[in-house]
Design an enzyme around this catalytic site. Structure first.
Site, PDB file in Angstrom:
ATOM      1  N   SER A   1       0.857  -1.190   0.000  1.00 11.66           N
ATOM      2  CA  SER A   1       0.000   0.000   0.000  1.00 11.66           C
ATOM      3  C   SER A   1       0.890   1.236   0.000  1.00 11.66           C
ATOM      4  O   SER A   1       2.042   1.176   0.470  1.00 11.66           O
ATOM      5  CB  SER A   1      -0.854  -0.008   1.277  1.00 11.66           C
TER       6      SER A   1
ATOM      7  N   TYR B   1      -2.006  -1.476  10.301  1.00 12.95           N
ATOM      8  CA  TYR B   1      -2.011  -1.641   8.841  1.00 12.95           C
ATOM      9  C   TYR B   1      -0.733  -1.069   8.226  1.00 12.95           C
ATOM     10  O   TYR B   1      -0.036  -1.750   7.472  1.00 12.95           O
ATOM     11  CB  TYR B   1      -3.251  -0.945   8.273  1.00 12.95           C
TER      12      TYR B   1
HETATM   13  P1  NAI Z   1     -10.875  -6.970  -0.831  1.00 15.41           P
HETATM   14  O1  NAI Z   1     -11.522  -7.093   0.502  1.00 15.41           O
HETATM   15  O2  NAI Z   1     -11.740  -6.675  -1.987  1.00 15.41           O
HETATM   16  O3  NAI Z   1      -9.998  -8.278  -1.113  1.00 15.41           O
HETATM   17  C1  NAI Z   1      -9.205  -8.869  -0.106  1.00 15.41           C
HETATM   18  C2  NAI Z   1      -9.447 -10.369  -0.075  1.00 15.41           C
HETATM   19  O4  NAI Z   1      -8.608 -10.963   0.940  1.00 15.41           O
HETATM   20  C3  NAI Z   1     -10.900 -10.722   0.290  1.00 15.41           C
HETATM   21  O5  NAI Z   1     -11.500 -11.493  -0.731  1.00 15.41           O
HETATM   22  C4  NAI Z   1     -10.756 -11.506   1.583  1.00 15.41           C
HETATM   23  O6  NAI Z   1     -11.721 -12.538   1.728  1.00 15.41           O
HETATM   24  C5  NAI Z   1      -9.343 -12.037   1.502  1.00 15.41           C
HETATM   25  N1  NAI Z   1      -8.830 -12.402   2.833  1.00 15.41           N
HETATM   26  C6  NAI Z   1      -8.857 -11.654   3.962  1.00 15.41           C
HETATM   27  N2  NAI Z   1      -8.374 -12.352   4.993  1.00 15.41           N
HETATM   28  C7  NAI Z   1      -8.022 -13.577   4.519  1.00 15.41           C
HETATM   29  C8  NAI Z   1      -7.457 -14.742   5.113  1.00 15.41           C
HETATM   30  N3  NAI Z   1      -7.148 -14.806   6.423  1.00 15.41           N
HETATM   31  N4  NAI Z   1      -7.236 -15.816   4.328  1.00 15.41           N
HETATM   32  C9  NAI Z   1      -7.583 -15.781   3.018  1.00 15.41           C
HETATM   33  N5  NAI Z   1      -8.106 -14.704   2.400  1.00 15.41           N
HETATM   34  C10 NAI Z   1      -8.324 -13.607   3.143  1.00 15.41           C
HETATM   35  O7  NAI Z   1      -9.764  -5.846  -0.633  1.00 15.41           O
HETATM   36  P2  NAI Z   1      -8.675  -5.199  -1.627  1.00 15.41           P
HETATM   37  O8  NAI Z   1      -8.757  -3.753  -1.409  1.00 15.41           O
HETATM   38  O9  NAI Z   1      -8.765  -5.740  -2.969  1.00 15.41           O
HETATM   39  O10 NAI Z   1      -7.330  -5.685  -0.919  1.00 15.41           O
HETATM   40  C11 NAI Z   1      -6.277  -6.290  -1.616  1.00 15.41           C
HETATM   41  C12 NAI Z   1      -4.952  -5.736  -1.113  1.00 15.41           C
HETATM   42  O11 NAI Z   1      -4.840  -4.361  -1.502  1.00 15.41           O
HETATM   43  C13 NAI Z   1      -4.815  -5.763   0.406  1.00 15.41           C
HETATM   44  O12 NAI Z   1      -3.528  -6.224   0.757  1.00 15.41           O
HETATM   45  C14 NAI Z   1      -4.981  -4.311   0.799  1.00 15.41           C
HETATM   46  O13 NAI Z   1      -4.313  -3.991   1.978  1.00 15.41           O
HETATM   47  C15 NAI Z   1      -4.356  -3.617  -0.407  1.00 15.41           C
HETATM   48  N6  NAI Z   1      -4.731  -2.218  -0.575  1.00 15.41           N
HETATM   49  C16 NAI Z   1      -6.061  -1.861  -0.677  1.00 15.41           C
HETATM   50  C17 NAI Z   1      -6.393  -0.546  -0.866  1.00 15.41           C
HETATM   51  C18 NAI Z   1      -7.812  -0.110  -1.053  1.00 15.41           C
HETATM   52  O14 NAI Z   1      -8.076   1.098  -1.159  1.00 15.41           O
HETATM   53  N7  NAI Z   1      -8.786  -0.993  -1.117  1.00 15.41           N
HETATM   54  C19 NAI Z   1      -5.351   0.499  -0.937  1.00 15.41           C
HETATM   55  C20 NAI Z   1      -4.011   0.007  -0.835  1.00 15.41           C
HETATM   56  C21 NAI Z   1      -3.718  -1.314  -0.655  1.00 15.41           C
END
Ligand code: NAI
Length: 338
Positions: free
Chosen positions: A150, A163
């Site tokens: 991030s 985080y």
């Molecule tokens: P999202 O919630 O759409 O996708 C994240 C996925 O990780 C979900 O499907 C969830 O079920 C899965 N997950 C969570 N805990 C888990 C576990 N213990 N075991 C297996 N799967 C698990 O969120 P997003 O935003 O697509 O996140 C993806 C990455 O992007 C993350 O690392 C987040 O920190 C990073 N990120 C997100 C930003 C945003 O604005 N949404 C900004 C910068 C970074």
């Protein structure tokens, strides 16, 4: 890594948001794609979306796994080898969760949940896969390690301390692996997005039962507010295309835009903040006042009018501010409580 077709890719958090965007893009590039996620309903939906995107059913493997559990994660890695015939050539460790609140209000559960998913699952992925990848592919064929971190990796997060600490560690680890993997003919990349149009604002809904003692104020309203903000973020497929270009060209850090000059300026800005931590408090305050004065002078009347307008997006009905402490924590500054 330049050639993707016919190779194997393993994406954590691949059922949603950034991970699903990556599954579509690398699947479209001809890879066999395993998506690993904790939510079966989201996995089922992701497979449908990938097929609708033009990826062949037989090139998709969906694995339900809690990535913080090393036995389950190892079993998922074994499953990929069994189904696709070898370890992945590309891993993208993207799963993540977040929760906002004053860092001083954080509980052990807040740290254990966020660091468990955002940092420790990355450690698990590296330790489970990298030895397998080296043994199978070193000096024979290209392989690559990637993680989704991030922009928060570069800054302090007084409103999301666990985080940003986890993301800073992920970045540092990937820099280590980028150096370590060079002699094997492989590389490592860390993606550092800003805002993504994803479902992370709803992560609290599936926080594990044993880690639910949070110090933050969390409600349907705070999640609605987060959703409205993430809806303005970059499209996950576009972000994945940017990551793909970065992997193809051996970038170690990939920022979420296509303008290298923009990245450099952003990184210099992040760096300056850290450098300023070495100044005395008086020097920092004097510098901040100077910068504020310069900024005020630089604003045109149009800028000032633009800034006085309400935000571009609507805050939905029932939304309430996120990032506050739990109300009963009466030692937390009242401004930071609900
Ligand atoms: P999202 O919630 O759409 O996708 C994240 C996925 O990780 C979900 O499907 C969830 O079920 C899965 N997950 C969570 N805990 C888990 C576990 N213990 N075991 C297996 N799967 C698990 O969120 P997003 O935003 O697509 O996140 C993806 C990455 O992007 C993350 O690392 C987040 O920190 C990073 N990120 C997100 C930003 C945003 O604005 N949404 C900004 C910068 C970074």
């Amino acid at each position: 890594m330049k050639e993707f077709a016919g190779k194997i890719c393993f994406i954590t958090g691949g059922a949603s948001g950034a991970g699903l965007g990556q599954a579509k893009v690398f699947g479209k590039a001809g890879m066999k794609v395993a998506i690993a996620d904790i939510r079966q309903d989201a996995l089922d939906n992701a497979v449908k979306e990938m097929v609708a995107y033009g990826i062949k059913d037989e090139d998709i493997l969906a694995v339900k796994v809690d990535l913080t559990n090393r036995e389950e994660f190892t079993a998922a890695a074994d499953k990929v080898e069994e189904v696709f015939g070898g370890p992945p050539h590309l891993i993208i460790l993207t799963a993540g969760v977040n929760s906002f609140g004053p860092v001083e209000a954080s509980t052990f559960d807040d740290f254990d949940w966020v660091m468990g998913v955002c940092l420790h699952h990355v450690v698990n992925g590296l330790l489970i896969f990298v030895p397998r990848m080296i043994k199978a592919y070193a000096h024979k064929t290209e392989f690559h390690v990637a993680a989704t971190s991030s922009g928060g990796a570069f800054m302090a997060g007084s409103g999301c301390g666990p985080y940003t600490a986890s993301k800073a560690a992920v970045n540092n680890l990937i820099y280590s692996y980028a150096e370590a993997l060079k002699p094997y003919g492989a590389g490592a990349t860390v993606l550092c997005p800003g805002n993504i149009n994803s479902n992370i604002g709803d992560a609290e809904k599936y926080r594990p039962e044993h880690l639910r003692n949070t110090g933050y104020h969390v409600s349907e309203g705070t999640m609605a507010h987060l959703r409205s903000i993430h809806a303005q973020g970059i499209d996950p497929v576009e972000l994945a295309e940017i990551l793909k270009e970065g992997i193809e060209n051996g970038r170690i850090i990939v920022m979420p835009d296509r303008n290298p000059e923009g990245w450099a300026a952003q990184l210099r800005g992040f760096h300056e903040v850290i450098e300023d931590y070495t100044l005395t408090r008086a020097e920092r305050e004097a510098k901040a006042a100077r910068q504020m004065e310069e900024m005020q002078k630089a604003f045109s009347d149009d800028d000032k009018e633009e800034m006085s307008r309400p935000p571009m997006w609507e805050v939905p009905e029932g939304a309430e501010p996120f990032g506050k402490a739990r109300k009963d924590l009466d030692w937390v500054d009242p401004e930071k409580r609900k």
